[in-house]
Design a protein around this motif. Structure first.
Motif, PDB file in Angstrom:
ATOM      1  N   GLY A 166      65.412 -27.363  -5.139  1.00  0.00           N
ATOM      2  CA  GLY A 166      64.185 -27.704  -5.870  1.00  0.00           C
ATOM      3  C   GLY A 166      63.056 -26.725  -5.554  1.00  0.00           C
ATOM      4  O   GLY A 166      63.183 -25.864  -4.677  1.00  0.00           O
ATOM      5  N   SER A 167      61.947 -26.881  -6.248  1.00  0.00           N
ATOM      6  CA  SER A 167      60.835 -25.935  -6.092  1.00  0.00           C
ATOM      7  C   SER A 167      60.253 -25.949  -4.682  1.00  0.00           C
ATOM      8  O   SER A 167      59.992 -24.894  -4.091  1.00  0.00           O
ATOM      9  CB  SER A 167      59.714 -26.266  -7.077  1.00  0.00           C
ATOM     10  N   VAL A 168      60.011 -27.129  -4.152  1.00  0.00           N
ATOM     11  CA  VAL A 168      59.414 -27.209  -2.822  1.00  0.00           C
ATOM     12  C   VAL A 168      60.356 -26.597  -1.792  1.00  0.00           C
ATOM     13  O   VAL A 168      59.948 -25.792  -0.945  1.00  0.00           O
ATOM     14  CB  VAL A 168      59.075 -28.674  -2.459  1.00  0.00           C
TER      15      VAL A 168
ATOM     16  N   ASP B 243      72.034 -30.570  -2.599  1.00  0.00           N
ATOM     17  CA  ASP B 243      71.428 -30.735  -3.917  1.00  0.00           C
ATOM     18  C   ASP B 243      72.515 -31.223  -4.853  1.00  0.00           C
ATOM     19  O   ASP B 243      73.693 -31.223  -4.503  1.00  0.00           O
ATOM     20  CB  ASP B 243      70.787 -29.419  -4.413  1.00  0.00           C
TER      21      ASP B 243
ATOM     22  N   VAL C 152      63.233 -33.669   0.060  1.00  0.00           N
ATOM     23  CA  VAL C 152      62.396 -33.076  -0.981  1.00  0.00           C
ATOM     24  C   VAL C 152      63.139 -33.140  -2.319  1.00  0.00           C
ATOM     25  O   VAL C 152      62.975 -32.277  -3.176  1.00  0.00           O
ATOM     26  CB  VAL C 152      61.990 -31.617  -0.643  1.00  0.00           C
ATOM     27  N   ALA C 153      63.958 -34.181  -2.478  1.00  0.00           N
ATOM     28  CA  ALA C 153      64.681 -34.372  -3.743  1.00  0.00           C
ATOM     29  C   ALA C 153      63.757 -35.042  -4.763  1.00  0.00           C
ATOM     30  O   ALA C 153      62.683 -35.548  -4.424  1.00  0.00           O
ATOM     31  CB  ALA C 153      65.916 -35.240  -3.508  1.00  0.00           C
ATOM     32  N   SER C 154      64.199 -35.059  -6.003  1.00  0.00           N
ATOM     33  CA  SER C 154      63.446 -35.714  -7.074  1.00  0.00           C
ATOM     34  C   SER C 154      63.078 -37.146  -6.670  1.00  0.00           C
ATOM     35  O   SER C 154      63.871 -37.841  -6.033  1.00  0.00           O
ATOM     36  CB  SER C 154      64.305 -35.799  -8.342  1.00  0.00           C
ATOM     37  N   THR C 155      61.887 -37.557  -7.051  1.00  0.00           N
ATOM     38  CA  THR C 155      61.446 -38.921  -6.767  1.00  0.00           C
ATOM     39  C   THR C 155      62.360 -39.925  -7.476  1.00  0.00           C
ATOM     40  O   THR C 155      62.690 -39.751  -8.638  1.00  0.00           O
ATOM     41  CB  THR C 155      60.005 -39.093  -7.274  1.00  0.00           C
TER      42      THR C 155
ATOM     43  N   PHE D 245      59.308 -36.517   2.399  1.00  0.00           N
ATOM     44  CA  PHE D 245      58.188 -35.843   1.751  1.00  0.00           C
ATOM     45  C   PHE D 245      57.949 -36.405   0.352  1.00  0.00           C
ATOM     46  O   PHE D 245      57.020 -36.001  -0.332  1.00  0.00           O
ATOM     47  CB  PHE D 245      58.482 -34.340   1.664  1.00  0.00           C
ATOM     48  N   THR D 246      58.755 -37.354  -0.075  1.00  0.00           N
ATOM     49  CA  THR D 246      58.652 -37.929  -1.421  1.00  0.00           C
ATOM     50  C   THR D 246      58.219 -39.385  -1.315  1.00  0.00           C
ATOM     51  O   THR D 246      58.220 -39.962  -0.229  1.00  0.00           O
ATOM     52  CB  THR D 246      60.007 -37.882  -2.155  1.00  0.00           C
TER      53      THR D 246
ATOM     54  N   ASP E  96      55.562 -39.066   1.267  1.00  0.00           N
ATOM     55  CA  ASP E  96      54.940 -38.449   0.104  1.00  0.00           C
ATOM     56  C   ASP E  96      53.870 -37.432   0.517  1.00  0.00           C
ATOM     57  O   ASP E  96      52.712 -37.796   0.782  1.00  0.00           O
ATOM     58  CB  ASP E  96      54.318 -39.538  -0.791  1.00  0.00           C
ATOM     59  N   GLY E  97      54.261 -36.202   0.502  1.00  0.00           N
ATOM     60  CA  GLY E  97      53.347 -35.112   0.891  1.00  0.00           C
ATOM     61  C   GLY E  97      52.016 -35.180   0.142  1.00  0.00           C
ATOM     62  O   GLY E  97      51.989 -35.422  -1.050  1.00  0.00           O
TER      63      GLY E  97
ATOM     64  N   THR F 139      49.177 -33.322  -1.331  1.00  0.00           N
ATOM     65  CA  THR F 139      48.904 -31.929  -1.663  1.00  0.00           C
ATOM     66  C   THR F 139      47.808 -31.718  -2.700  1.00  0.00           C
ATOM     67  O   THR F 139      47.322 -30.598  -2.837  1.00  0.00           O
ATOM     68  CB  THR F 139      50.171 -31.249  -2.225  1.00  0.00           C
TER      69      THR F 139
ATOM     70  N   ASP G  55      59.434 -31.747 -11.091  1.00  0.00           N
ATOM     71  CA  ASP G  55      58.853 -32.979 -10.583  1.00  0.00           C
ATOM     72  C   ASP G  55      58.135 -33.726 -11.714  1.00  0.00           C
ATOM     73  O   ASP G  55      58.235 -34.941 -11.831  1.00  0.00           O
ATOM     74  CB  ASP G  55      57.867 -32.620  -9.466  1.00  0.00           C
TER      75      ASP G  55
ATOM     76  N   LYS H 208      54.542 -43.436  -7.575  1.00  0.00           N
ATOM     77  CA  LYS H 208      53.648 -42.341  -7.205  1.00  0.00           C
ATOM     78  C   LYS H 208      52.185 -42.729  -7.430  1.00  0.00           C
ATOM     79  O   LYS H 208      51.338 -42.477  -6.579  1.00  0.00           O
ATOM     80  CB  LYS H 208      53.995 -41.118  -8.054  1.00  0.00           C
TER      81      LYS H 208
ATOM     82  N   ASP I  32      51.675 -26.899  -6.878  1.00  0.00           N
ATOM     83  CA  ASP I  32      52.189 -27.934  -5.984  1.00  0.00           C
ATOM     84  C   ASP I  32      53.156 -27.408  -4.933  1.00  0.00           C
ATOM     85  O   ASP I  32      53.068 -27.776  -3.763  1.00  0.00           O
ATOM     86  CB  ASP I  32      52.874 -29.026  -6.809  1.00  0.00           C
TER      87      ASP I  32
HETATM   88  N1  LIG Z   1      55.122 -30.362  -4.645  1.00  0.00           N
HETATM   89  C1  LIG Z   1      54.278 -31.217  -4.144  1.00  0.00           C
HETATM   90  O1  LIG Z   1      53.099 -30.960  -4.010  1.00  0.00           O
HETATM   91  C2  LIG Z   1      54.798 -32.542  -3.713  1.00  0.00           C
HETATM   92  C3  LIG Z   1      53.927 -33.397  -3.067  1.00  0.00           C
HETATM   93  C4  LIG Z   1      54.411 -34.624  -2.680  1.00  0.00           C
HETATM   94  C5  LIG Z   1      55.713 -34.968  -2.941  1.00  0.00           C
HETATM   95  N2  LIG Z   1      56.518 -34.130  -3.577  1.00  0.00           N
HETATM   96  C6  LIG Z   1      57.873 -34.565  -3.878  1.00  0.00           C
HETATM   97  O2  LIG Z   1      58.803 -33.593  -3.491  1.00  0.00           O
HETATM   98  C7  LIG Z   1      59.975 -33.731  -4.295  1.00  0.00           C
HETATM   99  C8  LIG Z   1      60.426 -32.379  -4.766  1.00  0.00           C
HETATM  100  O3  LIG Z   1      59.480 -31.814  -5.666  1.00  0.00           O
HETATM  101  P1  LIG Z   1      59.866 -30.489  -6.452  1.00  0.00           P
HETATM  102  O4  LIG Z   1      58.660 -30.051  -7.170  1.00  0.00           O
HETATM  103  O5  LIG Z   1      60.570 -29.555  -5.537  1.00  0.00           O
HETATM  104  O6  LIG Z   1      60.898 -31.060  -7.515  1.00  0.00           O
HETATM  105  P2  LIG Z   1      62.122 -30.319  -8.200  1.00  0.00           P
HETATM  106  O7  LIG Z   1      62.470 -31.127  -9.381  1.00  0.00           O
HETATM  107  O8  LIG Z   1      61.839 -28.864  -8.377  1.00  0.00           O
HETATM  108  O9  LIG Z   1      63.299 -30.423  -7.108  1.00  0.00           O
HETATM  109  C9  LIG Z   1      64.003 -31.583  -6.812  1.00  0.00           C
HETATM  110  C10 LIG Z   1      65.417 -31.189  -6.442  1.00  0.00           C
HETATM  111  O10 LIG Z   1      66.090 -32.363  -6.006  1.00  0.00           O
HETATM  112  C11 LIG Z   1      67.396 -32.318  -6.527  1.00  0.00           C
HETATM  113  N3  LIG Z   1      67.942 -33.663  -6.488  1.00  0.00           N
HETATM  114  C12 LIG Z   1      67.765 -34.664  -7.361  1.00  0.00           C
HETATM  115  N4  LIG Z   1      68.379 -35.767  -6.931  1.00  0.00           N
HETATM  116  C13 LIG Z   1      68.967 -35.443  -5.760  1.00  0.00           C
HETATM  117  C14 LIG Z   1      69.727 -36.164  -4.828  1.00  0.00           C
HETATM  118  N5  LIG Z   1      70.020 -37.439  -5.011  1.00  0.00           N
HETATM  119  N6  LIG Z   1      70.140 -35.534  -3.713  1.00  0.00           N
HETATM  120  C15 LIG Z   1      69.859 -34.228  -3.520  1.00  0.00           C
HETATM  121  N7  LIG Z   1      69.141 -33.508  -4.377  1.00  0.00           N
HETATM  122  C16 LIG Z   1      68.697 -34.114  -5.474  1.00  0.00           C
HETATM  123  C17 LIG Z   1      67.245 -31.713  -7.879  1.00  0.00           C
HETATM  124  O11 LIG Z   1      68.464 -31.192  -8.372  1.00  0.00           O
HETATM  125  C18 LIG Z   1      66.207 -30.632  -7.599  1.00  0.00           C
HETATM  126  O12 LIG Z   1      66.807 -29.413  -7.244  1.00  0.00           O
HETATM  127  C19 LIG Z   1      59.595 -34.691  -5.407  1.00  0.00           C
HETATM  128  O13 LIG Z   1      60.095 -35.974  -5.100  1.00  0.00           O
HETATM  129  C20 LIG Z   1      58.109 -34.717  -5.344  1.00  0.00           C
HETATM  130  O14 LIG Z   1      57.579 -35.923  -5.843  1.00  0.00           O
HETATM  131  C21 LIG Z   1      56.080 -32.913  -3.971  1.00  0.00           C
END
Ligand SMILES: NC(=O)c1ccc[n+]([C@@H]2O[C@H](COP(=O)([O-])OP(=O)(O)OC[C@H]3O[C@@H](n4cnc5c(N)ncnc54)[C@H](O)[C@@H]3O)[C@@H](O)[C@H]2O)c1
Ligand SMILES: NC(=O)c1ccc[n+]([C@@H]2O[C@H](COP(=O)([O-])OP(=O)(O)OC[C@H]3O[C@@H](n4cnc5c(N)ncnc54)[C@H](O)[C@@H]3O)[C@@H](O)[C@H]2O)c1
Ligand SMILES: NC(=O)c1ccc[n+]([C@@H]2O[C@H](COP(=O)([O-])OP(=O)(O)OC[C@H]3O[C@@H](n4cnc5c(N)ncnc54)[C@H](O)[C@@H]3O)[C@@H](O)[C@H]2O)c1
Ligand SMILES: NC(=O)c1ccc[n+]([C@@H]2O[C@H](COP(=O)([O-])OP(=O)(O)OC[C@H]3O[C@@H](n4cnc5c(N)ncnc54)[C@H](O)[C@@H]3O)[C@@H](O)[C@H]2O)c1
Ligand code: NA
Ligand code: NA
Lengths: 377, 377, 377, 377
Positions: C12-14, C59, C134-137, C184-185, C210-211, C213, C246, C259, C317
């Motif tokens: 994922g992005s984070v 992932d 840091v997986a999808s919410t 972090f979620t 839940d980070g 940010t 996200d 959220k 983010d």
């Molecule tokens: N970026 C921020 O500022 C921020 C702040 C607080 C919380 N978060 C949380 O961090 C998480 C990640 O954000 P992001 O922007 O990287 O999202 P993203 O969609 O880019 O990445 C999420 C990754 O999780 C993977 N995934 C989904 N379900 C999964 C599972 N069951 N097991 C393993 N991997 C799985 C996806 O394939 C994807 O690669 C989110 O839950 C988001 O809410 C982010």
């Protein structure tokens, strides 16, 4: 030309601000700020003057106009000094505000309204009456086969079950009484084939829908700007925060949906495509009568470069709407006298969701309005 | 119709973005976003096409066009992939960018410029050349008696002392060489009686001043909105934060004053009165090529009720300006061929501070532009 | 102290921004901007250094880390030059990113995860591993009686039906493998009585949720400001526009609700009352990885006078989150070595919805963090 | 403990709002919104209560307090109902507002002030008097050798030429009369070595400078947020639009410079470096007593990624300032009784440009304030 203005929702914020304002203008206590018919480019010689207007109407609430005006003054919508000075005018107008007829069939209620309108016309020796809907926004109407033809509608109105939403019933009564009808709200009003038939039969004009006072007004100049410059709008998102009576109604998701849809229409029609994003309405009691709208527009320029603009609009909805209600009453009365019948697309300038297939850019709409008023005699 | 575009300030951001963009359009690598001449309502059949344009020009800097384009790509102004793909086109264009002639009298410098323009025209077999000033904004020009008559000006140019600002000297040379002249900056350019005389003598058109790309563009739709709605604007205050080369120049209070003044003109002319407030320009290096402008407008509605709107515009100035430079070059070339002579007030759409006594509302300006291009053959 | 960082959602992005960043820091190619553990007031002598960190994870997607990093560079989240320079480091890390085990009972999946974590630890000779979610919410979890006790949970996991949401299953595996766990979620993660029991049994710490940010970060300084000044916040409304992966997930109303709730919690806890208004999240694809949040706060001052502030936050983010992921991994690893067990309320600084009954003001949280890191050896 | 509050500038907006508010609080007509000394975490048992405060002061204007209060009510700064209800209290206070002594040497004027302060103390049986400067901001003071020593100053004051700015002359008189002195403005006030000597000699405390009510208040929480998060602020630019009496004064570039400088100080001290950008103050009459400040902050996150935030603050300056004036009078009176002498850096919470080498983060300042008030008996 003495002209009646029959306000459905006559005790609401828009209505009361309109009545206070017209009285203040008549008494020379204020200037016609916000009154488009007073624009130097608008020929208003064929229109009734402010002193020709006589107000009446319906409401389901019974708080006196004076009390409502004082509440608006406390909220900063109208100046307290005007309310104090116009006490007796408001009390007089109060006598012409009736409780909305109800009970019996919808046909019976409509007949009672026709009688009220005729009595109002006679009581004040009015040349004609314009009915303006400024009541609370209704939920989207339930479709009914009788909406499609006047004959069927007349029959259905004699049945026990309601067939028309309140705004359309008022339109039905207005048209039957030979009065022009203006819908300042997003409710259905005259927008049914059966009512269109009736307008033609009775030879009266109608106009609508949904006064354009805030975010949509801005969209109607900003979207054409992006279009004229060939900039590509990628997203347009908005949030409208409102308190006040209208806000409470629109918190109801059903009413909200109607309003939000009419707010985005201008984008598709002006840009030629629909960008990403939504417009939301949210009820926040503390915001009161001053609405705050925030919009974010993202767009691409030359070579795809990303840019953005955002705006915040902090407007007093009733103070924006009321002068338009006066404009509409005056212009539609003159149109009626000039023999105009059916929908008036030339009045698109005033509406979020105008009747007819019209230009959604404000400048073009202003030109159409100027041409229209110039054509009236 | 092969057309030369001679850019004064050819190594600046606007110029280089224009050259990269025209090359990309010619190569089919991008869409003409932001190019007004490609608007469906603009008849562009009489205009030269993107592939008819050949670029050259002057600068006082010597960094290569490729280096400048790469810097713009790093700053997010143009896509890096385009710069990479257009390497050889940019290197070719570089050969036609000369160091601005200097030394000797201004008359001698002008003669050198005329020679350069003629050589450019011949080298590329151009039907005509349009000179566009996109050089750094100058301080306000020092008035001189010779500005008032062509005869006196010609004499004064033979003296040792400088009599014209650089932008006007370039305009003098352009007109002498029979080239149309466009001023995209707030500098003096052709705006002197003596140069107007020269344009008439040489039978060439000229256009200006100061490309309208940001805050003023917004003002040209928002101010008419307030005017059409009869809302009374009480104050309009703005702050423009800019980095980039242009920002650094405008940090100089003298240049700043010229620019700020041209930015407020639209208000007085559109509203019919000048509201409180000022527009400021401030140089903030970290902002880079993406300008941020914030404006606050306070206004009165019906019964004097106070309201406000604010907007933030976050635009890439060069990406907004470059397509207009292409539009202007194409349209002015066609106007020249059509025998248009002297100022072109029909092009007010493009400028903050347009020539002539024109409407300052954007929609009216667009209509005037559409009528103008439709009249060209 | 070689430390493993096992990222659930490693593609994922984070996660990818964290891996790129840690590699860049190790290679001396960037500065630790945004890394709180590098703050002069934070004693980081007990923490593993950037070069002590080894990355792996799970992932469900399979795009390579290099491809993901290139996409992030194209979107402006990370500099392209770093991705180019770190190609081989990213390819190496890719070998430690596994497809999330699935199939069979949840107990079997957990066992496979435990084996993966142990193999990772051994393969790289790691002193300890921190698992960071840091997986999808996820949508809000379905309650289940087995969540209340570890004994019941262990039995339920052997059944065919799923009993835990994915985030909690990963937490179960992590704790079983003797690894600290950070959420972090806003997903459930370790926040179940049964998992708390397990953490105590295995003597490992956990942290979340839940980070913090963007908008909530601002709330955590602005709400205390209003509170310290005894100003009465009447409404606080917000709109978060986000694109990116996200954003797409959060467009799902179920995830969205979780959220949004965690975003408003700071207000009630800091102000001592809950003002009017809501926080919305909306998915707008064109916004991409740079979120725009707009908030309007209305408040009363002395004698009830109404005032307002609004802010727009335009943040990337992932670039805000990634350094916090590194901070958390380093601090939680040191806490684990220092024998800290169970929830770590001292890390509230990092979270929107912190564990424990903690102060929600950022300054107090920073002090707690500084005291905590200073206590580690 | 009956306490006098002697306001220099007693007919100004801040002063009159303070007097109206204290009277309303005493009469139980309002709540202490905005009064920090009423915060649950502040121990105010040692402070005089609202009913212990007696107001008097100086001004150069002579409009009655009732008239000024009515003007503030019309402008929406204070509720009209309070002004109506407190008519007689305001008239009474008016008797203690004197015309600022002038004529003769500055020494003679100071002696007249000392006499006025003593008469005020005796007339009302006051335990002590705190002098608070809320007069118009002065231009930056002209340096003079006599500012450096009390002995020299005393001699210079007997000469014909003015040696002290008005704010410092008032401070000189206050200290000589044994009164504590608070400077709520950016003027010089007690900030001269000679006056520091005098405060020590007379054993009285003093506090200042420049009440922190708007943009700087926000900076004092936002700058620490960026600092705690290790985010790198690249630029911070601001524009303050203000009408009202204070706005008119600050339109004077000399006064403006003093104020703008004190507004940026918080950034350098909190961040540890000074970002690009400036803060401007502009006088816009239509803005009236409600100031609008807009700030743009650009900053870098992890890996240098660029981000930005902007805020708009729309605050009623007098309604923000007045409760702080009451807080300061109460706290400084108690400090005086507790034997505190010289500058009071513990009151940094209240000031833009606090005395002493203090923390500029609001949370730390609040803690210092709480500790200080808890130490008073
Ligand atoms: N970026 C921020 O500022 C921020 C702040 C607080 C919380 N978060 C949380 O961090 C998480 C990640 O954000 P992001 O922007 O990287 O999202 P993203 O969609 O880019 O990445 C999420 C990754 O999780 C993977 N995934 C989904 N379900 C999964 C599972 N069951 N097991 C393993 N991997 C799985 C996806 O394939 C994807 O690669 C989110 O839950 C988001 O809410 C982010
Ligand atoms: N103010 C604006 O800027 C604006 C712009 C466009 C449209 N509108 C529309 O104008 C309408 C009035 O707005 P407002 O702010 O005055 O609202 P409001 O709530 O103050 O007033 C509505 C009035 O309608 C009355 N009412 C409700 N149902 C009725 C019925 N069936 N028959 C008669 N009266 C009825 C209510 O009792 C109330 O007095 C709303 O529909 C609103 O959406 C307003
Ligand atoms: N970008 C916009 O949106 C916009 C809008 C309106 C007007 N303008 C005007 O366009 C001009 C160019 O803007 P820019 O952003 O490209 O600036 P820039 O600083 O990037 O480029 C200006 C170029 O002019 C060159 N130059 C300076 N003096 C010269 C001279 N006497 N002769 C020839 N070249 C000279 C400089 O070396 C530089 O290469 C400015 O005057 C600006 O005010 C720009
Ligand atoms: N309102 C705020 O939020 C705030 C915050 C910080 C500082 N301040 C400062 O407080 C001061 C007062 O602000 P205001 O809004 O009340 O301004 P104001 O203009 O309404 O009042 C100033 C008063 O001082 C009087 N005055 C001028 N010179 C004087 C002198 N030499 N001696 C005695 N009186 C004199 C004026 O006649 C006027 O009545 C200003 O210096 C302002 O900068 C205000
Ligand atoms: Na804003
Ligand atoms: Na904004």
């Amino acid at each position: 030309m003495r002209t009646g203005v029959w306000l459905v929702g006559a005790r609401g914020s828009v209505a009361v601000t309109s009545i206070v304002g017209a009285s203040a203008l008549r008494a020379g206590l204020t200037e016609p700020i916000g009154c488009v018919a007073e624009h130097p480019s608008i020929d208003n010689r064929a229109l009734p003057g402010f002193s020709d207007l006589v107000f009446g109407g319906y409401d389901i609430a019974t708080t006196s106009l004076v009390k409502r005006a004082e509440a608006l003054a406390a909220a900063g919508v109208v100046p307290g000094r005007l309310v104090a000075a116009l006490h007796s005018e408001l009390s007089t107008a109060d006598e012409d505000v009736k409780v909305l007829p109800h009970g019996g069939t919808q046909g019976q209620a409509a007949a009672a309204m026709v009688a009220d309108l005729q009595a109002f016309r006679e009581r004040h020796g009015l040349e004609r009456v314009v009915v303006v809907n400024v009541a609370s926004t209704e939920p989207a109407a339930v479709p009914h086969p009788a909406h499609a033809s006047l004959l069927q509608l007349r029959q259905a109105l004699e049945q026990a079950d309601a067939v028309l939403p309140a705004s359309s019933l008022a339109a039905f009564a207005a048209l039957n009484a030979g009065c022009a009808y203006v819908d300042f709200t997003p409710s259905t009003g005259a927008r049914l084939p059966a009512l269109h038939e009736l307008a033609l039969e009775k030879q009266v004009p109608y106009a609508g829908h949904d006064g354009k006072t805030g975010e949509t007004l801005l969209k109607s100049v900003l979207a054409p700007m992006f279009a004229m410059r060939q900039l590509r709008v990628r997203s347009w998102s908005g949030l409208n925060l409102l308190g006040g009576g209208d806000g409470a109604t629109l918190a109801d998701p059903a009413a909200n949906a109607a309003k939000s849809a009419s707010k985005q229409r201008v984008l598709g029609e002006t840009l030629g495509y629909v960008p990403d994003g939504h417009t939301r309405i949210e009820y926040v009691p503390d915001i009161g009568d001053f609405k705050t709208a925030w919009d974010l527009v993202t767009f691409a320029g030359f070579l795809g470069t990303s840019m953005r603009m955002e705006f915040t609009w902090h407007g007093c909805d009733s103070a924006l709407a009321a002068p338009l209600v006066l404009d509409l009453a005056r212009i539609v009365a003159a149109a009626h006298r000039n023999g105009r019948v059916g929908p008036l697309p030339e009045l698109a300038f005033f509406f979020k969701d105008p009747l007819g297939d019209v230009d959604h850019g404000l400048a073009a709409q202003f030109e159409a309005l100027a041409a229209f008023t110039a054509s009236l005699t």
